[in-house]
Design a protein around this motif. Structure first.
Motif, mmCIF file in Angstrom:
data_model
loop_
_atom_site.group_PDB
_atom_site.id
_atom_site.type_symbol
_atom_site.label_atom_id
_atom_site.label_comp_id
_atom_site.label_asym_id
_atom_site.label_seq_id
_atom_site.Cartn_x
_atom_site.Cartn_y
_atom_site.Cartn_z
ATOM 1 N N ALA A 105 0.860 -1.199 0.051
ATOM 2 C CA ALA A 105 0.203 -0.049 0.134
ATOM 3 C C ALA A 105 0.868 1.217 0.074
ATOM 4 O O ALA A 105 0.294 2.417 -0.099
ATOM 5 C CB ALA A 105 -1.048 0.018 1.201
ATOM 6 N N ALA A 106 2.406 1.305 -0.117
ATOM 7 C CA ALA A 106 3.137 2.368 -0.002
ATOM 8 C C ALA A 106 2.878 3.307 -0.755
ATOM 9 O O ALA A 106 2.989 4.674 -0.238
ATOM 10 C CB ALA A 106 4.583 1.714 0.164
ATOM 11 N N PHE A 107 2.709 3.203 -2.336
ATOM 12 C CA PHE A 107 2.508 4.102 -3.218
ATOM 13 C C PHE A 107 1.217 4.199 -3.811
ATOM 14 O O PHE A 107 1.160 5.137 -4.761
ATOM 15 C CB PHE A 107 3.520 3.769 -4.070
ATOM 16 C CG PHE A 107 5.094 3.891 -3.567
ATOM 17 C CD1 PHE A 107 5.594 4.947 -2.961
ATOM 18 C CD2 PHE A 107 5.664 2.655 -3.393
ATOM 19 C CE1 PHE A 107 7.040 5.056 -2.621
ATOM 20 C CE2 PHE A 107 6.780 2.612 -2.822
ATOM 21 C CZ PHE A 107 7.550 3.666 -2.563
ATOM 22 N N ARG A 108 0.269 3.589 -3.403
ATOM 23 C CA ARG A 108 -1.095 3.496 -4.201
ATOM 24 C C ARG A 108 -1.466 4.643 -4.170
ATOM 25 O O ARG A 108 -2.541 5.055 -5.106
ATOM 26 C CB ARG A 108 -1.996 2.304 -3.604
ATOM 27 C CG ARG A 108 -1.597 1.019 -3.777
ATOM 28 C CD ARG A 108 -2.336 -0.108 -3.016
ATOM 29 N NE ARG A 108 -1.656 -1.450 -3.119
ATOM 30 C CZ ARG A 108 -2.041 -2.374 -2.253
ATOM 31 N NH1 ARG A 108 -2.798 -2.155 -1.190
ATOM 32 N NH2 ARG A 108 -1.557 -3.526 -2.268
ATOM 33 N N ALA A 109 -1.661 5.757 -3.139
ATOM 34 C CA ALA A 109 -2.273 6.907 -3.229
ATOM 35 C C ALA A 109 -1.404 7.982 -3.766
ATOM 36 O O ALA A 109 -1.700 9.166 -3.804
ATOM 37 C CB ALA A 109 -2.678 7.332 -1.812
ATOM 38 N N ASP A 110 -0.055 7.626 -4.258
ATOM 39 C CA ASP A 110 0.672 8.823 -4.777
ATOM 40 C C ASP A 110 0.443 9.270 -6.110
ATOM 41 O O ASP A 110 0.401 8.344 -6.886
ATOM 42 C CB ASP A 110 1.972 8.181 -4.547
ATOM 43 C CG ASP A 110 3.191 9.294 -5.031
ATOM 44 O OD1 ASP A 110 2.803 10.032 -5.707
ATOM 45 O OD2 ASP A 110 4.122 9.131 -4.379
ATOM 46 N N PRO A 111 0.003 10.316 -6.381
ATOM 47 C CA PRO A 111 -0.233 10.873 -7.902
ATOM 48 C C PRO A 111 0.798 10.708 -8.679
ATOM 49 O O PRO A 111 0.480 10.425 -9.977
ATOM 50 C CB PRO A 111 -0.759 12.295 -7.523
ATOM 51 C CG PRO A 111 -0.086 12.633 -6.370
ATOM 52 C CD PRO A 111 -0.129 11.638 -5.467
ATOM 53 N N GLU A 112 2.052 10.483 -8.055
ATOM 54 C CA GLU A 112 2.902 10.225 -9.195
ATOM 55 C C GLU A 112 3.389 8.976 -9.577
ATOM 56 O O GLU A 112 4.277 8.573 -10.103
ATOM 57 C CB GLU A 112 4.295 11.199 -8.684
ATOM 58 C CG GLU A 112 3.994 12.775 -8.640
ATOM 59 C CD GLU A 112 5.176 13.560 -8.580
ATOM 60 O OE1 GLU A 112 6.121 13.066 -7.823
ATOM 61 O OE2 GLU A 112 5.401 14.216 -9.378
ATOM 62 N N VAL A 113 2.369 7.960 -8.839
ATOM 63 C CA VAL A 113 2.932 6.674 -8.955
ATOM 64 C C VAL A 113 1.568 5.962 -9.709
ATOM 65 O O VAL A 113 0.610 6.091 -9.091
ATOM 66 C CB VAL A 113 3.268 5.692 -7.725
ATOM 67 C CG1 VAL A 113 3.048 4.445 -7.799
ATOM 68 C CG2 VAL A 113 4.427 6.165 -7.222
ATOM 69 N N PRO A 114 1.551 5.613 -10.954
ATOM 70 C CA PRO A 114 0.208 5.150 -11.579
ATOM 71 C C PRO A 114 0.159 3.657 -10.828
ATOM 72 O O PRO A 114 0.808 3.002 -10.325
ATOM 73 C CB PRO A 114 0.909 4.671 -12.955
ATOM 74 C CG PRO A 114 2.401 4.474 -13.214
ATOM 75 C CD PRO A 114 2.906 5.336 -11.719
ATOM 76 N N LEU A 115 -1.492 3.566 -10.532
ATOM 77 C CA LEU A 115 -1.924 2.366 -10.169
ATOM 78 C C LEU A 115 -2.580 1.617 -11.348
ATOM 79 O O LEU A 115 -3.308 2.062 -11.814
ATOM 80 C CB LEU A 115 -3.138 2.771 -8.822
ATOM 81 C CG LEU A 115 -3.522 1.670 -8.378
ATOM 82 C CD1 LEU A 115 -2.785 1.052 -7.235
ATOM 83 C CD2 LEU A 115 -4.836 2.262 -7.470
ATOM 84 N N VAL A 116 -2.082 0.561 -11.325
ATOM 85 C CA VAL A 116 -2.410 -0.246 -12.513
ATOM 86 C C VAL A 116 -2.896 -1.734 -12.473
ATOM 87 O O VAL A 116 -2.447 -2.410 -11.808
ATOM 88 C CB VAL A 116 -0.997 -0.450 -13.266
ATOM 89 C CG1 VAL A 116 -1.152 -1.128 -14.626
ATOM 90 C CG2 VAL A 116 -0.586 0.910 -13.631
#
Ligand SMILES: NC(=O)c1ccc[n+]([C@@H]2O[C@H](COP(=O)([O-])OP(=O)(O)OC[C@H]3O[C@@H](n4cnc5c(N)ncnc54)[C@H](OP(=O)(O)O)[C@@H]3O)[C@@H](O)[C@H]2O)c1
Length: 361
Positions: A105-116
């Motif tokens: 879950a570390a980066f799932r909400a980061d707008p600069e990290v695509p969630l795919v």
């Protein structure tokens, strides 16, 4: 480490010894082999263990800077670790130029990290300013392919979901806790006294908020404002991101059930126009990553027992809502370790490997 192979990008799997890692190693042996070296990494506790990947005995390395030695642009590092571990070590990998695929879950909400979820938004992999791509939570992943296909046809306007979550989503600790609890309650005179299950299981309920054996637990995650759980809010936020529907009204209730592997969800999806169940079934039948099993008269509908160990999401019980001709109701099951984590991460890693193969031509 295996002997170096001559071609293909390197792949490192951090968390190779965990519940998801174990399945990812099996998947790597089952899919077209696009990788050069594969290195396996876990905590210092596991260093020196030997695991099989692509039928080769491969030694597990401890997670240190040295474990990433020699990796660079074109290589991929998949993190299947607790979020704090991913958050600490992903920047170490991206500083070397390799791409991170993170399943925590570390980066799932980061707008600069695509969630795919590749069946829905594979294109998003290419825009990754931080050099990191995230995979969604296993509940979100279980419904994404079916929902994405229906949204593409009908235009989703509202979503209500209840999950029936497997214990294994809480890692080895979750499935071990359920197995232990089942063995404790098996010796009791079940059903005769309502308090039997709690008494038999005792205080140690593992990662669950209440005994899970012969029970259902309407709780998963931390308490948030308004009585929602963090898991419910995460599924809502992730679904909006994957479908690119920033303001989609989404309501989620997360429930743990005594199943070891395989998440199930009831989904009520409302669309822009009236929907037709037969047409919706055709869409689901044709959707990549979805198998339609929908013949209740013949006793055919998805169950987690059937979905466990398989790649696709199994969809069925497709109905138009009785009081709303624009809404569909359906049931979907998927293996939380495969589509919910290891398979999705592998698919993303392969998309990235494919980009570099294209540039290398
Ligand atoms: N289980 C699921 O269905 C599921 C679905 C979607 C997403 N996820 C996410 O995927 C990740 C892995 O889940 P899991 O179920 O596989 O968990 P798990 O069974 O507990 O495995 C955790 C893995 O991380 C490693 N690890 C833990 N602490 C570490 C540290 N300090 N340094 C290096 N490695 C460390 C462990 O290595 P050791 O064996 O050496 O301890 C193990 O390989 C989690 O973020 C989870 O939320 C899980």
């Amino acid at each position: 480490m295996t002997a170096p192979r001559s071609s293909g990008p390197a792949l490192a799997v951090v968390g190779a010894t965990g519940a998801v890692g174990t399945v990812l190693l099996q998947i790597l042996s089952q899919r077209a082999d696009v990788w050069g070296d594969i290195r396996l990494i876990a905590s210092a506790r596991s260093a020196g263990r030997v695991l099989a990947v692509r039928a080769e005995a491969t030694e597990v390395l401890a997670l240190t800077e040295d474990a990433f030695h020699g990796l660079g642009p074109g290589d991929v590092v998949v993190f299947l670790t607790p979020a704090a571990v991913s958050a600490r070590w992903a920047p170490v990998v991206t500083a070397r130029g390799a791409v991170v695929v993170d399943q925590s879950a570390a980066f799932r909400a980061d707008p600069e990290v695509p969630l795919v979820v590749p069946e829905v938004n594979a294109h998003a992999v290419r825009i990754r300013p931080r050099g990191i791509v995230a995979g969604p939570d296993c509940v979100t992943a279980a419904m994404s392919a079916a929902l994405g296909a229906l949204h593409a046809e009908y235009g989703l306007t509202e979503l209500a979901v209840s999950s029936y979550q497997a214990a294994g989503a809480a890692g080895r600790a979750g499935s071990e806790a359920l197995r232990r609890q089942l063995s404790l309650v098996a010796g009791t005179s079940l059903g005769e006294h309502p308090g039997d299950v709690r008494r038999a299981v005792g205080e140690d309920t593992g990662p669950f908020a209440a005994p899970l054996a012969l029970n259902v637990v309407p709780w998963s995650g931390e308490l948030c404002e308004g009585g929602w759980s963090s898991h419910e809010l995460a599924v809502r936020a992730e679904t909006r991101r994957i479908l690119d529907l920033e303001r989609l009204p989404v309501s989620v209730t997360c429930v743990q059930v005594p199943v070891v592997t395989g998440h199930s969800l009831t989904v009520r999806a409302r669309f822009e126009n009236p929907v037709d169940a037969a047409h919706a079934r055709k869409i689901l039948e044709a959707a990549p990553g979805v198998v339609l099993v929908d013949d209740p008269a013949a006793g055919e509908f998805p169950t987690p027992a059937d979905a466990a160990g398989t790649d696709p999401a199994w969809a069925g019980r497709v109905r138009v809502s009785l009081d709303d001709p624009r809404a569909l109701e359906f049931f979907v099951c998927a293996d939380n370790l495969r589509k919910g984590a290891a398979l999705n991460a592998t698919q993303i890693a392969e998309l990235i490997a494919g980009e570099f193969a294209y540039f290398a031509l």
